[in-house]
Design an enzyme around this catalytic site. Structure first.
Site, PDB file in Angstrom:
ATOM      1  N   ASN A  76      47.522  29.604   6.763  1.00 13.77           N
ATOM      2  CA  ASN A  76      48.118  28.931   5.593  1.00 13.77           C
ATOM      3  C   ASN A  76      48.797  29.877   4.620  1.00 13.77           C
ATOM      4  O   ASN A  76      49.857  29.592   4.070  1.00 13.77           O
ATOM      5  CB  ASN A  76      47.072  28.073   4.899  1.00 13.77           C
ATOM      6  CG  ASN A  76      45.883  28.899   4.430  1.00 13.77           C
ATOM      7  OD1 ASN A  76      45.456  29.824   5.099  1.00 13.77           O
ATOM      8  ND2 ASN A  76      45.363  28.583   3.256  1.00 13.77           N
ATOM      9  N   CYS A 102      43.195  26.496   0.646  1.00 14.29           N
ATOM     10  CA  CYS A 102      41.772  26.129   0.545  1.00 14.29           C
ATOM     11  C   CYS A 102      41.408  25.767  -0.894  1.00 14.29           C
ATOM     12  O   CYS A 102      40.417  25.107  -1.126  1.00 14.29           O
ATOM     13  CB  CYS A 102      40.910  27.264   1.048  1.00 14.29           C
ATOM     14  SG  CYS A 102      41.192  28.805   0.157  1.00 14.29           S
ATOM     15  N   GLU A 137      35.186  33.123   4.304  1.00 13.16           N
ATOM     16  CA  GLU A 137      35.936  32.395   3.284  1.00 13.16           C
ATOM     17  C   GLU A 137      36.454  31.119   3.958  1.00 13.16           C
ATOM     18  O   GLU A 137      37.348  31.186   4.793  1.00 13.16           O
ATOM     19  CB  GLU A 137      37.046  33.315   2.797  1.00 13.16           C
ATOM     20  CG  GLU A 137      38.230  32.709   2.130  1.00 13.16           C
ATOM     21  CD  GLU A 137      37.867  31.682   1.077  1.00 13.16           C
ATOM     22  OE1 GLU A 137      37.015  31.946   0.247  1.00 13.16           O
ATOM     23  OE2 GLU A 137      38.452  30.595   1.143  1.00 13.16           O
ATOM     24  N   GLU A 186      34.666  38.289  -2.505  1.00 18.66           N
ATOM     25  CA  GLU A 186      35.637  39.384  -2.415  1.00 18.66           C
ATOM     26  C   GLU A 186      36.265  39.557  -3.787  1.00 18.66           C
ATOM     27  O   GLU A 186      36.218  38.649  -4.624  1.00 18.66           O
ATOM     28  CB  GLU A 186      36.673  39.087  -1.332  1.00 18.66           C
ATOM     29  CG  GLU A 186      35.989  38.844   0.008  1.00 18.66           C
ATOM     30  CD  GLU A 186      36.617  39.580   1.179  1.00 18.66           C
ATOM     31  OE1 GLU A 186      36.365  39.166   2.319  1.00 18.66           O
ATOM     32  OE2 GLU A 186      37.359  40.550   0.982  1.00 18.66           O
TER      33      GLU A 186
HETATM   34  O1  TXE Z   1      41.305  27.648  11.300  1.00 17.90           O
HETATM   35  P1  TXE Z   1      40.511  28.401  12.428  1.00 17.90           P
HETATM   36  P2  TXE Z   1      42.646  26.909  11.479  1.00 17.90           P
HETATM   37  C1  TXE Z   1      40.452  25.145   7.369  1.00 17.90           C
HETATM   38  C2  TXE Z   1      41.301  23.919   7.289  1.00 17.90           C
HETATM   39  C3  TXE Z   1      41.974  23.880   8.609  1.00 17.90           C
HETATM   40  C4  TXE Z   1      40.820  24.327   9.489  1.00 17.90           C
HETATM   41  C5  TXE Z   1      41.316  24.832  10.802  1.00 17.90           C
HETATM   42  O2  TXE Z   1      40.470  22.795   7.181  1.00 17.90           O
HETATM   43  O3  TXE Z   1      42.376  22.585   8.973  1.00 17.90           O
HETATM   44  O4  TXE Z   1      40.213  25.386   8.767  1.00 17.90           O
HETATM   45  O5  TXE Z   1      42.394  25.730  10.514  1.00 17.90           O
HETATM   46  C6  TXE Z   1      40.660  32.512  14.527  1.00 17.90           C
HETATM   47  N1  TXE Z   1      36.421  33.661  17.195  1.00 17.90           N
HETATM   48  N2  TXE Z   1      41.126  26.314   6.818  1.00 17.90           N
HETATM   49  O6  TXE Z   1      42.844  26.294  12.831  1.00 17.90           O
HETATM   50  O7  TXE Z   1      40.564  27.708  13.735  1.00 17.90           O
HETATM   51  C7  TXE Z   1      42.017  31.869  14.626  1.00 17.90           C
HETATM   52  O8  TXE Z   1      42.758  32.424  15.703  1.00 17.90           O
HETATM   53  C8  TXE Z   1      37.165  34.424  16.355  1.00 17.90           C
HETATM   54  C9  TXE Z   1      40.700  26.767   5.519  1.00 17.90           C
HETATM   55  O9  TXE Z   1      43.663  27.900  11.043  1.00 17.90           O
HETATM   56  O10 TXE Z   1      39.213  28.665  11.820  1.00 17.90           O
HETATM   57  C10 TXE Z   1      42.620  32.220  13.270  1.00 17.90           C
HETATM   58  O11 TXE Z   1      43.096  33.552  13.288  1.00 17.90           O
HETATM   59  N3  TXE Z   1      38.283  33.981  15.719  1.00 17.90           N
HETATM   60  C11 TXE Z   1      41.027  28.224   5.351  1.00 17.90           C
HETATM   61  C12 TXE Z   1      41.413  32.115  12.352  1.00 17.90           C
HETATM   62  O12 TXE Z   1      40.257  32.235  13.189  1.00 17.90           O
HETATM   63  C13 TXE Z   1      38.629  32.687  15.912  1.00 17.90           C
HETATM   64  C14 TXE Z   1      42.443  28.543   5.754  1.00 17.90           C
HETATM   65  C15 TXE Z   1      41.350  30.763  11.618  1.00 17.90           C
HETATM   66  O13 TXE Z   1      41.381  29.763  12.606  1.00 17.90           O
HETATM   67  C16 TXE Z   1      37.896  31.815  16.761  1.00 17.90           C
HETATM   68  C17 TXE Z   1      42.731  28.032   7.047  1.00 17.90           C
HETATM   69  C18 TXE Z   1      36.754  32.354  17.410  1.00 17.90           C
HETATM   70  N4  TXE Z   1      36.002  31.627  18.240  1.00 17.90           N
HETATM   71  C19 TXE Z   1      42.071  26.928   7.569  1.00 17.90           C
HETATM   72  N5  TXE Z   1      38.511  30.587  16.743  1.00 17.90           N
HETATM   73  C20 TXE Z   1      40.863  28.746   3.939  1.00 17.90           C
HETATM   74  N6  TXE Z   1      39.647  28.793   3.436  1.00 17.90           N
HETATM   75  O14 TXE Z   1      41.854  29.155   3.345  1.00 17.90           O
HETATM   76  C21 TXE Z   1      39.576  30.705  15.919  1.00 17.90           C
HETATM   77  N7  TXE Z   1      39.666  31.961  15.438  1.00 17.90           N
END
Ligand code: TXE
Length: 483
Positions: free
Chosen positions: A151, A283, A249, A464
C-alpha cells in the site's frame, strides 16, 4: 512486453532469476513489469551476503553510517520525480499523492534515523551499598528480514531499512510482489550512495516462497513485517522454532468519534481525507465514523457532498484525488464488503453501486471504484468488524460518550483512532479510553517519528520510531563493575 524487468539486489550486484512474475499497472490492468519469482536459493544467497557485510558494517562508526545515509537521501531527493511516477504506476495511487507523501517520507526516514544514532545514549546506575556501577551497552543484532506490503511501498520499506542499518544491522528486504519496481530503483540509489555491498539486499517474489524462506532462515534473527494479520499469525508460528525477534505492523479498523462540539468543517474534510486517501488503502485510514446524534444528519449530508467531489481516475492527472485499487482481486474483495454492509441493513448513500465511474479509455480495465459511504450498518456486521482496506466508510450515530467509546472499541483491532471535540477534558478522557496505538485529536496522520508507532490487540506487536526502533534493532547488555 513489460516496460521494466526487475532484478534481485544481492551483495551489491543485480541478478536475474529463471522465473518471473507479472506485475500490473492497476490503473490500466496491463502488465508493466516483470518481477523475479525468487526461491529460498536466492534468499539464502542474500542472507549470506548480508552476513558477510555485517562485521564491517556493525563496526562502522555512527558518523560514517550517518554520512552514507544522508548521501543516499540526497541522491533520492534528486530522483523524486522518477520515484513518484514509478510508485504511482506500481500501486495505482495518484502521482500527486506519491509526490506529496510517499517519496518525501522515504527520504525523511533515512534523514531522521541517520541523526537519531548521533544522539543515542545508554543508561547507567550507581549502587552505593554494593559500591558498584551498572551501565548498559547496545549492539546491533545481525541480519534483519524486512517484509513490506503494497500500500505504501517505499514509505513502509524505508521505515524498516533506515533504523535497521542506522543501528548497524544488515538486511534482506522482501517487498510485496505487487509493488516491487521502486524497491529495485532504491537499490540502484544504494549503490550510487556507496553503501557497502551486502548491507542492503532486496529479494523479490511471492510471500509463501521468498517471504517464507526469509522467515524460516536460521541466520535471520529478527523479522520486521507489515501486512495482514493472517500472514502475521503464520509468521509467528513458522518463526517460532528460531525464537526470532518480531515486529508486526498489521491491519486496523480505525474509528473516528465526532462530538457535536467538533470544529465541523475541518472535521468533515479531514474525515473525508482520512477515509479515502490512497484509495482507503492505508492501515491508518478511517473506516468507521461514530457521530453524536445531535449532528448526525448534518454531518452525513456534508460528508457525502464532499465525497462526491472526489475525482476518481488516471493517477497521472494532477487533479485526480483517488486512483486505482491494487488488484482485480482486491477490488472484488472491497466491493464484496459493500454488498455485505447493505445486506446487513446499511443504507448506501454514494459510491459503489450508486454512481458510475467516468474513466478515460486507457483506464477502462483499471481497478477503480467510487468512494463509498454507508450509514446505519449494524456493529456486528462483517463490514464493521473486518478490515476492508478500500474506499468504504460506514457512519453511525451515538447518544452518549460511554456508548461511543464502547462501540469504537468493539473490534479486534486497535491501530489508530480519531477524536473530534472542542472540550479539552473530554479529549483527554476519551483519548485515554480508546483502544488504539495512536489517537489523533482534531487531526489525522500527524506523525512524529520520535513517538512510538504500532497497534494494540490484533493490530500488531512492537513499536517503531526513534527509541523504539533502537530497542528492536539492537541488543542491550548490562555491565556491572565493583568500584
Ligand atoms: O498483505 P500480506 P497483503 C492488510 C490489508 C490487506 C491485507 C492483505 O487488510 O487487505 O493485509 O494485504 C508477504 N511469509 N494490510 O496481501 O499478504 C507478502 O509477499 C512471509 C495492512 O499485502 O500480509 C508481502 O510482501 N512473507 C497493512 C507482505 O508479506 C509473506 C498493509 C504483506 O503481504 C508471507 C498491507 C509468508 N507466508 C496490508 N505471505 C498495514 N498495516 O499497513 C505474504 N508475505
Amino acid at each position: 512486453m513489460a516496460e521494466v524487468v526487475v532484478e534481485n539486489f544481492i551483495g551489491g550486484k543485480f541478478l536475474s532469476t529463471e522465473k518471473y512474475l507479472d506485475s500490473y499497472d492497476p490503473s490500466t490492468g496491463v502488465v508493466w513489469a516483470k518481477i523475479p519469482d525468487s526461491s529460498e536459493l536466492e534468499v539464502d544467497q542474500a542472507v549470506q551476503a548480508a552476513r558477510q557485510a555485517f562485521p564491517g558494517w556493525s563496526r562502522t562508526s555512527v558518523e560514517e553510517r550517518s554520512r552514507l545515509m544522508q548521501h543516499l537521501a540526497d541522491i533520492l531527493e534528486s530522483q523524486q520525480e522518477e520515484f513518484a511516477q514509478a510508485e504511482s504506476r506500481d500501486q495505482g495511487k495518484p502521482v500527486s499523492l506519491a509526490t506529496r507523501i510517499d517519496i518525501p517520507r522515504m527520504i525523511y526516514n533515512f534523514r531522521f534515523f541517520s541523526t537519531v544514532i548521533l544522539h543515542s545514549t545508554n543508561s547507567s546506575t550507581y549502587l552505593d551499598k554494593a559500591e558498584a556501577i551498572n551501565y548498559t551497552t547496545t549492539a546491533p543484532i545481525g541480519v534483519a528480514g524486512l517484509i513490506s506490503p503494497w500500500n505504501l511501498p517505499l514509505y513502509l520499506l524505508t521505515f524498516k531499512i533506515a533504523p535497521c542499518i542506522a543501528f548497524g544491522n544488515t538486511c534482506v528486504c522482501k517487498p510485496s510482489e505487487m509493488t516491487s519496481v521502486t524497491a529495485w530503483m532504491l537499490s540502484k540509489a544504494v549503490v550510487q550512495a556507496g553503501i557497502p555491498p551486502g548491507v542492503i539486499n532486496v529479494v523479490f517474489g511471492v510471500g509463501p516462497r521468498a517471504g517464507q524462506a526469509l522467515v524460516q532462515h536460521p541466520h535471520v534473527p529478527l523479522i520486521s513485517f507489515t501486512g495482514g494479520t493472517a500472514t502475521a499469525q503464520h509468521i509467528i508460528k513458522t518463526s517460532a522454532p528460531h525464537c526470532k525477534k518480531l515486529s508486526l505492523e498489521l491491519g486496523g479498523k480505525n474509528p473516528s468519534v465526532v462530538f457535536d462540539d467538533a470544529d465541523f468543517e475541518n472535521c468533515v474534510k479531514t474525515c473525508v481525507r482520512s477515509s479515502f486517501t490512497n484509495q482507503g488503502e492505508i492501515c491508518l485510514c478511517t473506516s468507521r465514523i461514530f457521530v453524536q446524534d445531535t449532528i448526525f444528519q448534518k454531518f452525513v449530508d456534508r460528508f457525502v457532498q464532499e465525497t462526491r467531489k472526489l475525482k476518481v481516475g488516471a493517477p497521472k492527472e494532477s487533479d485526480t484525488n483517488m486512483g486505482a485499487l491494487i488488484s482485480k482481486e482486491h477490488l472484488h474483495k472491497v466491493k464484496g464488503y459493500v454488498a455485505i454492509a447493505v445486506q446487513d441493513g446499511g443504507l448506501l448513500l454514494c459510491g459503489e453501486g450508486k454512481e458510475s465511474l467516468d474513466l478515460k479509455k486507457e483506464n477502462e480495465n483499471g481497478y477503480f471504484m467510487r468512494p463509498t459511504v454507508i450509514i446505519n450498518v449494524p456493529d456486528d456486521s462483517r463490514s464493521m468488524q473486518e478490515e476492508i482496506f478500500g474506499p468504504v466508510t460506514c457512519i453511525n450515530s451515538f447518544k452518549s460518550e460511554e456508548e461511543a467509546v464502547q462501540r469504537a472499541n468493539n473490534v479486534k483491532f486497535g491501530l489508530a483512532a480519531c477524536l473530534w471535540t472542542s472540550d479539552v477534558s473530554r479529549a483527554h478522557r476519551v483519548g485515554h479510553k480508546l483502544e488504539a496505538g495512536t489517537v489523533w485529536t482534531n487531526c489525522w496522520l500527524v506523525r512524529d517519528l520520535n513517538m512510538p508507532f504500532g497497534g494494540t490487540k490484533s493490530s500488531g506487536i512492537g513499536r517503531e520510531g526513534a527509541k523504539y526502533s533502537k530497542e528492536f534493532y539492537t541488543e542491550e547488555k548490562t555491565i556491572c563493575i565493583k568500584i
